[in-house]
Design an enzyme around this catalytic site. Structure first.
Site, short mmCIF file in Angstrom:
data_model
loop_
_atom_site.label_atom_id
_atom_site.label_comp_id
_atom_site.label_asym_id
_atom_site.label_seq_id
_atom_site.Cartn_x
_atom_site.Cartn_y
_atom_site.Cartn_z
N HIS A 44 0.14 -18.11 -33.69
CA HIS A 44 -0.88 -17.25 -33.08
C HIS A 44 -2.21 -17.99 -32.96
O HIS A 44 -2.39 -19.09 -33.48
CB HIS A 44 -1.05 -15.98 -33.90
CG HIS A 44 0.11 -15.04 -33.78
ND1 HIS A 44 0.12 -13.76 -34.32
CD2 HIS A 44 1.33 -15.19 -33.18
CE1 HIS A 44 1.27 -13.17 -34.06
NE2 HIS A 44 2.02 -14.01 -33.37
N GLU A 46 -5.17 -17.52 -34.27
CA GLU A 46 -5.91 -17.80 -35.50
C GLU A 46 -5.36 -19.05 -36.21
O GLU A 46 -6.12 -19.86 -36.74
CB GLU A 46 -5.84 -16.60 -36.45
CG GLU A 46 -6.48 -15.33 -35.89
CD GLU A 46 -5.50 -14.45 -35.13
OE1 GLU A 46 -5.68 -13.22 -35.16
OE2 GLU A 46 -4.55 -14.99 -34.51
N CYS A 73 -3.07 -9.80 -36.69
CA CYS A 73 -1.89 -9.04 -37.09
C CYS A 73 -1.79 -8.96 -38.62
O CYS A 73 -2.31 -9.81 -39.34
CB CYS A 73 -0.63 -9.65 -36.49
SG CYS A 73 -0.29 -11.34 -37.06
N ARG A 223 3.35 -14.11 -9.26
CA ARG A 223 4.68 -14.01 -9.84
C ARG A 223 4.72 -14.62 -11.24
O ARG A 223 5.35 -14.08 -12.15
CB ARG A 223 5.71 -14.73 -8.96
CG ARG A 223 6.01 -14.02 -7.66
CD ARG A 223 7.02 -14.83 -6.86
NE ARG A 223 7.37 -14.16 -5.61
CZ ARG A 223 8.23 -14.65 -4.73
NH1 ARG A 223 8.80 -15.82 -4.96
NH2 ARG A 223 8.50 -14.00 -3.62
N ASP A 239 16.09 -10.44 3.47
CA ASP A 239 15.30 -11.65 3.23
C ASP A 239 16.01 -12.71 2.40
O ASP A 239 15.61 -13.86 2.40
CB ASP A 239 13.99 -11.29 2.55
CG ASP A 239 13.05 -10.49 3.43
OD1 ASP A 239 13.41 -10.27 4.60
OD2 ASP A 239 11.99 -10.06 2.95
N LEU A 243 12.88 -15.18 -5.24
CA LEU A 243 11.97 -14.50 -6.17
C LEU A 243 11.59 -15.38 -7.36
O LEU A 243 11.44 -14.90 -8.48
CB LEU A 243 12.59 -13.17 -6.66
CG LEU A 243 12.93 -12.15 -5.58
CD1 LEU A 243 13.46 -10.87 -6.21
CD2 LEU A 243 11.74 -11.85 -4.68
N ARG A 341 10.18 1.45 1.31
CA ARG A 341 10.66 2.70 0.69
C ARG A 341 10.51 2.65 -0.83
O ARG A 341 10.08 3.62 -1.47
CB ARG A 341 12.12 2.96 1.07
CG ARG A 341 12.69 4.24 0.47
CD ARG A 341 14.14 4.46 0.86
NE ARG A 341 14.29 4.63 2.31
CZ ARG A 341 15.47 4.83 2.90
NH1 ARG A 341 16.58 4.85 2.18
NH2 ARG A 341 15.53 4.99 4.21
N LEU A 343 8.45 0.72 -2.61
CA LEU A 343 7.02 0.74 -2.92
C LEU A 343 6.46 2.15 -2.82
O LEU A 343 5.71 2.61 -3.69
CB LEU A 343 6.27 -0.19 -1.98
CG LEU A 343 6.44 -1.70 -2.22
CD1 LEU A 343 6.04 -2.49 -0.99
CD2 LEU A 343 5.60 -2.13 -3.42
N SER A 345 8.00 4.93 -3.14
CA SER A 345 8.53 5.77 -4.21
C SER A 345 7.68 5.65 -5.47
O SER A 345 7.36 6.64 -6.13
CB SER A 345 9.98 5.38 -4.53
OG SER A 345 10.83 5.62 -3.43
#
Length: 444
Positions: A44, A46, A73, A223, A239, A243, A341, A343, A345
């Site tokens: 972490h 710290e 933590c 992304r 398409d 991704l 569609r 998006l 929703s």
């Protein structure tokens, strides 16, 4: 504390599901150590901060102040408690940006420090610290992933051309994974030579490039910043997107696709096994599942790694089920890239936190597929600033995202482009990349 935030951002894309955290150790106005949480499962902030102190400065640690952007933590996870390290190193004062909402921490780290006699100050640049880890805070307080919507549209609010229409404007040569390819750019070689990546999908008539190559690179950066990326069945089929992150340096997000009846062909890039992929469907629930059930699946293709199936029910909201599934899978954020569609929703049900809308100001697509309409649904995503019907251009509620190049607020008449009789939003900031304008929205 500002230096803590600068350091924390360096861990973007690599720390989830942990938060991004930066720490700075100061002795009499001199920084003697600094560090940040680099990778999930490793040390972490710290710990890295203390370890960065030079040998000659180690005796100063017990007379220094530790600044940390998030509460230390107090529990054993993949690493020991940072609060214990602070106490062991006898650091007398700790300045904390904000409390950690994670149930196993949430004040316990501060309590442990106070009980050990450490002076603790909380709430320095608190809003900025919370904003930095908005994905982490949303996940742990709303019990769902942080949701970012993204699409590219033409100047007249279309995300695809009409069948047989090639587009009007300087689309050729600009490239976009988001909306297919223009005539003459259908080959892998042509797109690779343009530096735009090799995103298959063919050069079907009526499909055009919308965003330019500079915006495409920005999208790949986006992304790399999210844990997962989601597309619908039609977008996956039309398409054939990879991704992945190719035009930026960073990790690939987990690929998510909606395929209710498992009708997508096995030949799609989503099923190449290169990146962890989850298929939301109505037929099977299986971790590390084979490709059987998809059209064209062959025995040689079965057993590919990184492929899972998550079964959804027919009797409840798909959007709600996907959000709950991602929470259970500990997927902290998701970028939704289409189609229209899917998006819409998420917008209609109120499940979104940010929206990034790319508009090519020099491209018209008469008769094309309308872009989604930003507004609010049942409030599941929180209250938003809205414009009522007939009040286009009137700004109601805004909070800046701090995007590069953002200047004046844009009084865009989104309602006139997107449709009538729907509450819509004004962008809260924007930037320009040549032919493209990127408008940023936030669900307040």
């Amino acid at each position: 504390m500002r230096r803590c935030l600068e350091l924390a951002r360096l861990g973007g894309g690599y720390t989830a599901p942990n938060p991004m955290v930066g720490a700075v150790l100061v002795h009499e106005d001199r920084i003697i150590g600094e560090g940040y949480h680099r990778i999930y499962g490793q040390a972490h902030a710290e710990v890295n901060c203390v370890n960065a102190v030079a040998a000659e400065d180690v005796p100063l640690i017990s007379r220094s102040t530790l600044y940390v952007s998030l509460e230390p933590c107090a529990h054993f996870g993949k690493t020991p408690p940072c609060a214990d390290l602070i106490i062991r190193m006898q650091i007398p004062k700790v300045v904390v940006g904000c409390r950690d909402p994670f149930p196993q921490v949430n004040g316990k780290g501060i309590e442990k420090l106070l009980a050990a006699g450490v002076e603790v100050k909380v709430g320095v640049l608190e809003a900025e610290c919370v904003e930095l880890n908005r994905r982490f805070f949303t996940f742990n307080t709303l019990h769902r992933p942080y949701i970012v919507l993204k699409w590219a549209q033409s100047a007249n609010g279309r995300i695809a051309g009409a069948p047989g229409f090639g587009g009007v404007g300087p689309a050729a040569g600009l490239g976009s994974e988001g909306r297919g390819v223009a005539a003459g750019l259908g080959s892998e070689a042509g797109r690779a030579a343009a530096g735009l990546g090799s995103e298959a999908g063919g050069a079907a008539a009526g499909r055009v490039l919308i965003s330019n190559e500079y915006t495409n690179r920005l999208v790949h950066k986006w992304r790399s910043e999210e844990a997962a990326i989601l597309v619908g069945t039609r977008t996956a089929l039309a398409d054939d997107p990879s991704l992945t992150v190719r035009l930026w340096s960073g990790p690939d997000p987990i690929r998510l696709v909606i395929d209710k009846e498992l009708t997508l062909p096995a030949s799609l890039k989503l099923f190449d096994g290169g990146v962890r992929t989850i298929v939301f469907n109505m037929l099977r629930h299986e971790e590390g599942g084979e490709l059987k059930g998809h059209k064209g699946a062959e025995p040689a293709a079965e057993g590919r790694n990184n492929l899972s199936y998550y079964q959804l029910a027919n009797d409840s909201s798909l959007v709600h089920q996907v959000c709950q599934a991602l929470y259970q899978l500990k997927i902290q954020s998701v970028l939704i890239e289409g189609g229209a569609r899917l998006l819409q929703s998420f917008i209609d049900e109120g499940y979104w936190d940010e929206a990034r809308v790319i508009t090519n100001n020099e491209l018209e697509l008469p008769g094309g597929l309308p872009a989604p309409v930003l507004g609010w649904g049942n409030g599941a995503g929180g209250e938003v600033g809205t414009m009522g019907p007939g009040s286009a251009g009137r700004e109601v509620g805004a909070r800046a995202l701090g995007s590069a190049g953002s200047g004046r607020e844009i009084g865009a008449r989104d309602g006139e482009v997107a449709g009538k009789n729907r509450n819509v939003l004004l962008p809260i900031s924007h930037e320009f990349l040549f032919s493209d304008t990127i408008r940023y929205y936030k669900n307040l």
